[in-house]
Write a protein that holds these residues in place. Structure first.
Motif, short mmCIF file in Angstrom:
data_model
loop_
_atom_site.label_atom_id
_atom_site.label_comp_id
_atom_site.label_asym_id
_atom_site.label_seq_id
_atom_site.Cartn_x
_atom_site.Cartn_y
_atom_site.Cartn_z
N GLY A 160 0.80 -1.23 0.00
CA GLY A 160 0.00 0.00 0.00
C GLY A 160 0.83 1.27 0.00
O GLY A 160 0.27 2.37 0.05
N MET A 161 2.14 1.16 -0.07
CA MET A 161 3.02 2.32 -0.01
C MET A 161 2.80 3.23 -1.22
O MET A 161 2.56 2.78 -2.33
N ALA A 462 -6.72 -4.70 5.63
CA ALA A 462 -5.72 -3.72 6.05
C ALA A 462 -5.47 -3.79 7.54
O ALA A 462 -4.32 -3.72 7.99
N VAL A 463 -6.53 -3.95 8.33
CA VAL A 463 -6.37 -4.02 9.78
C VAL A 463 -5.65 -5.30 10.19
O VAL A 463 -4.73 -5.29 11.02
N PHE A 472 -1.33 -2.26 3.81
CA PHE A 472 -2.21 -2.33 2.64
C PHE A 472 -2.96 -1.01 2.51
O PHE A 472 -3.14 -0.29 3.49
N ALA A 473 -3.41 -0.71 1.30
CA ALA A 473 -4.15 0.52 1.02
C ALA A 473 -5.58 0.16 0.64
O ALA A 473 -5.87 -0.12 -0.53
N PRO A 474 -6.51 0.14 1.61
CA PRO A 474 -7.89 -0.26 1.33
C PRO A 474 -8.62 0.77 0.47
O PRO A 474 -8.34 1.98 0.52
N TRP A 487 -12.18 -2.77 -3.29
CA TRP A 487 -11.02 -2.45 -4.10
C TRP A 487 -9.80 -2.22 -3.23
O TRP A 487 -9.91 -1.85 -2.06
N MET A 488 -8.63 -2.42 -3.81
CA MET A 488 -7.37 -2.20 -3.10
C MET A 488 -6.32 -1.75 -4.10
O MET A 488 -6.28 -2.21 -5.24
N ARG A 489 -5.46 -0.79 -3.64
CA ARG A 489 -4.37 -0.32 -4.50
C ARG A 489 -3.08 -1.08 -4.18
O ARG A 489 -2.70 -1.21 -3.02
#
Length: 511
Positions: A160-161, A462-463, A472-474, A487-489
């Motif tokens: 998610g960075m 993410a949690v 992670f980037a939710p 969705w997730m990046r």
């Protein structure tokens, strides 16, 4: 418990009675043990302030919860896990959990509700923003991901960075520029700088803009401390409380908080593989008459898509018809390969209705903090005045460093190497996550990110990842409504770690 009250993410409720003094005193020797997953793994940026071996179990548990509340893993209003549940999960007595919870109440982190349990207390006011039409207002809170990004020092654990890992960049470019500056007279670095920024750099940026077919004189360019300050200056100049601003849904989440703090109403426009959904956009323009729109026309964050020429022309037509000012954020400009199908609005409009933003934080160094605004001459003058009022001049030494990097002849080769490496990493990441059953957004052919549908709430992933040391980037963070999202990046430069992928696969199996 009221079914509408949120529960702490990633922790199931195993019964009421969490607010009661359950259980007996701790067993002999318990205070000498260390809790499993007491705190995030120590890093250079976030050291463990007190070695866990010197802390009692109550102190460890208190610190474990406090850190997660501070970082918004457990958010205001969420119910903490029951005393029985947490004692079982950590392998400790209920008395230890009770004492830790009571300490958190005394510290102002929790509140106890008789017969219901312990809840995270609202400790600082959050900035409220207005969500798109047909949804209610929700709180904008992006600090969780921001704090986690700045704490993380292990890129291989951070899909998610928002930056490239350090080993992808060329620190010698910066070091060489600094050495060159060090050979100059020290008096060069004593002045306060000029409001618009270091003139030789603005002249160099004029040449770079000309390569993109954007005509701008140095007087039309204002240097800033990154894209964030550029958006802040524009917001100060153009927005008043209650004004409507069009943003992508999804889009870069830091922008949401910036505009919400100005009192603006955020309106999300849905995306397609070629850019914004223009039919939906026109309906919004007719109903809300926003003053401003912000868009990534090239390598949009997070979908990785780029604006087609047809969409760009139609978008400018709508902007003219509805008197809309467009802010074009082109922070990923140098990651766009030559020949990639992409159209910049500023090249079509020539800075009449478009304000163009650029930066080098993605390709050189995140902490260099040099960005720029290119705009109509009168607007550039107004933005310079706004910059003076907000913080005088930007640091000229950073601008001199960037000027040296851009003019010493090695920067272009560097970004070419980065683009080639991203192409290889993107192909590998795409194959991997597709094998895991994720569906990718269409039109992603370049840049740092892949936008993928996991089929489940990515907040929970993410949690859970945070507990295991993964970032992670939710998807909810990229929507102005912050509604739960599947969705997730994925940052393709940091998404190949086998242990991280195995963890993600386990999370995806938990339907």
């Amino acid at each position: 418990m009221n079914s509408r009250e949120p529960v702490a993410p990633g922790l199931k409720d195993k019964g009421a009675g969490a607010g009661k003094q359950e259980g007996a005193a701790p067993q002999a020797g318990e205070q000498a043990r260390s809790l499993r997953l007491v705190m995030p793994p120590p890093t250079e940026r976030m050291p463990d302030p007190v070695p866990s071996a010197q802390m009692t179990l109550v102190e460890q548990l208190t610190e474990w919860a406090r850190l997660r509340i501070d970082e918004r893993v457990f958010r205001a209003g969420m119910r903490m896990p029951s005393i029985r549940q947490l004692a079982q999960e950590k392998g400790i007595s209920r008395f230890t959990v009770v004492e830790a919870y009571e300490r958190l109440v005394a510290l102002g982190y929790l509140e106890s509700r008789r017969g219901s349990g312990f809840y995270v207390r609202e400790r600082t006011p959050q900035v409220a923003a207005v969500a798109p039409v047909a949804t209610g207002a929700r709180n904008i809170d992006v600090t969780w991901l921001l704090r986690s990004m700045f704490h993380s020092t292990e890129p291989h654990k951070s899909p998610g960075m928002g930056f490239l890992p350090n080993d992808w960049l060329d620190g010698e470019l910066i070091a060489s520029a600094l050495r060159g500056l060090g050979r100059q007279p020290g008096s060069h670095f004593l002045a306060s700088g000029t409001p618009q920024g270091f003139l030789p750099l603005r002249q160099q940026l004029r040449n770079r803009l000309a390569e993109l077919e954007i005509g701008a004189t140095p007087e039309q360019i204002v240097l800033t401390s990154g894209i964030t300050q550029a958006l802040d200056l524009i917001a100060r100049l153009y927005l008043r409380p209650g004004d409507a601003v069009l943003v992508g849904d999804p889009a870069w989440f830091v922008m949401f908080g910036r505009f919400a703090a100005q009192g603006a109403q955020l309106i999300g426009m849905p995306y397609t593989a070629e850019g914004p959904d223009l039919e939906a956009l026109e309906r919004i323009l007719q109903a809300r008459r926003p003053r401003l729109m912000v868009i990534n026309s090239v390598l949009h964050n997070p979908t990785g898509t780029s604006l087609s020429a047809a969409k760009a022309f139609q978008l400018l037509r709508l902007a003219e018809q509805y008197d809309l000012l467009i802010v074009e954020d082109d922070i990923y400009c140098d990651l766009c390969p030559p020949g990639h199908s992409a159209t910049r609005l500023a090249s079509l409009d020539q800075l009449r209705r478009v304000i163009y933003l650029g930066s080098f934080s993605k390709t050189l160094a995140a902490n260099l903090r040099v960005g720029f605004i290119a705009a109509h001459p009168e607007l550039a003058a107004s933005l310079t005045d706004s910059k003076l009022l907000a913080g005088l001049a930007s640091p000229e030494i950073n601008e001199r460093v960037l000027y040296k990097v851009l003019t010493e002849g090695h920067y272009r080769k560097h970004v070419e190497r980065v683009r080639n490496r991203l192409d290889r990493a993107r192909d590998e990441t795409r194959r991997t996550i597709e094998r895991m059953g994720l569906s990718l957004f269409a039109g992603q052919h370049a840049g740092m990110y892949l936008w993928a549908d996991t089929g489940r709430d990515t907040n929970a992933i993410a949690v859970a990842g945070h507990e295991e040391g993964y970032l992670f980037a939710p998807g909810s963070l990229f929507s102005p409504s912050q509604m739960p999202s599947g969705w997730m990046r994925f940052n393709v430069a940091s998404s190949q770690d086998p242990a991280m992928l195995a963890f993600l696969a386990r999370q995806l199996e938990r339907r």
